[in-house]
Scaffold this motif. Structure first.
Motif, PDB file in Angstrom:
ATOM      1  N   TYR A   1      -6.980  -5.659  -5.102  1.00 55.24           N
ATOM      2  CA  TYR A   1      -7.759  -6.517  -5.344  1.00 55.24           C
ATOM      3  C   TYR A   1      -8.375  -7.514  -4.352  1.00 55.24           C
ATOM      4  O   TYR A   1      -9.389  -8.115  -4.421  1.00 55.24           O
TER       5      TYR A   1
ATOM      6  N   THR B   1      -2.676  -6.122  -4.210  1.00 54.30           N
ATOM      7  CA  THR B   1      -2.541  -4.801  -4.960  1.00 54.30           C
ATOM      8  C   THR B   1      -1.795  -5.061  -5.966  1.00 54.30           C
ATOM      9  O   THR B   1      -0.694  -5.692  -6.082  1.00 54.30           O
ATOM     10  N   ARG B   2      -2.269  -4.540  -7.272  1.00 54.89           N
ATOM     11  CA  ARG B   2      -1.619  -4.466  -8.372  1.00 54.89           C
ATOM     12  C   ARG B   2      -1.893  -3.358  -9.412  1.00 54.89           C
ATOM     13  O   ARG B   2      -2.934  -2.841  -9.481  1.00 54.89           O
ATOM     14  N   ASN B   3      -0.646  -2.570  -9.520  1.00 46.11           N
ATOM     15  CA  ASN B   3      -0.668  -1.247 -10.303  1.00 46.11           C
ATOM     16  C   ASN B   3      -1.588  -0.397  -9.644  1.00 46.11           C
ATOM     17  O   ASN B   3      -2.366   0.386  -9.950  1.00 46.11           O
ATOM     18  N   GLY B   4      -1.549  -0.423  -8.200  1.00 48.23           N
ATOM     19  CA  GLY B   4      -2.094   0.627  -7.376  1.00 48.23           C
ATOM     20  C   GLY B   4      -3.626   0.034  -7.169  1.00 48.23           C
ATOM     21  O   GLY B   4      -4.294   1.018  -6.335  1.00 48.23           O
ATOM     22  N   ALA B   5      -4.245  -0.930  -7.760  1.00 45.11           N
ATOM     23  CA  ALA B   5      -5.545  -1.158  -7.517  1.00 45.11           C
ATOM     24  C   ALA B   5      -5.518  -2.558  -6.573  1.00 45.11           C
ATOM     25  O   ALA B   5      -4.815  -3.239  -6.539  1.00 45.11           O
TER      26      ALA B   5
END
Length: 137
Positions: free
Chosen positions: A109, A103-107
């Motif tokens: 992946y 997960t990156r910046n709440g997204a």
């Protein structure tokens, strides 16, 4: 009606009953390395659960990392001890990523597969990926 960007990404069950059971404690090194049965199971499991994002035969189309390169830097090491340590480190990185996702910046992946896929299936997939290495060890 909904649309799926990469098809239906519901994880598919992986039949691992022909592999030696690994127990509850997750391993940090691939216990099935070069195991033909694990590679067979891992090939099918990869195609059912990973190929939609990571590409057929582990050849990424750019959506997700190309898993043939996962431990490519290990192949260039001349010292056998360092090469082994590198491969073991990549094993741990792989299993941690599959278990917990990315997960990156709440997204999201990559979704986490812990609780969805048992470790026998995860290590079988890693065994298959080792046959697809861009730079063989």
């Amino acid at each position: 009606m909904g649309a799926f960007a990469h098809g239906d990404v519901t994880p598919q069950a992986v039949d691992t009953k022909t592999l030696p059971p690994l127990g509850d404690a997750w391993r940090v090194e691939n216990p099935y390395r070069k195991n033909d049965e694990a590679i067979r199971i891992g090939t099918s499991a990869y195609n059912q659960n990973c190929a939609r994002c990571h590409g057929l035969e582990a050849i990424s189309g750019g959506i997700a990392p190309d898993l043939r390169k996962l431990d490519g830097e290990c192949a260039t090491l001349k010292d056998d001890k360092k090469k082994t340590a590198c491969v073991n480190e990549m094993d741990e990185y792989f299993v941690t990523t599959v278990r917990h996702g990315r997960t990156r910046n709440g997204a999201v992946y990559m979704p986490p597969f812990e609780g969805v896929m048992q470790q026998e299936a995860v290590w079988a997939i890693k065994s298959y990926l080792e046959t697809r290495r861009e730079k063989p060890l």
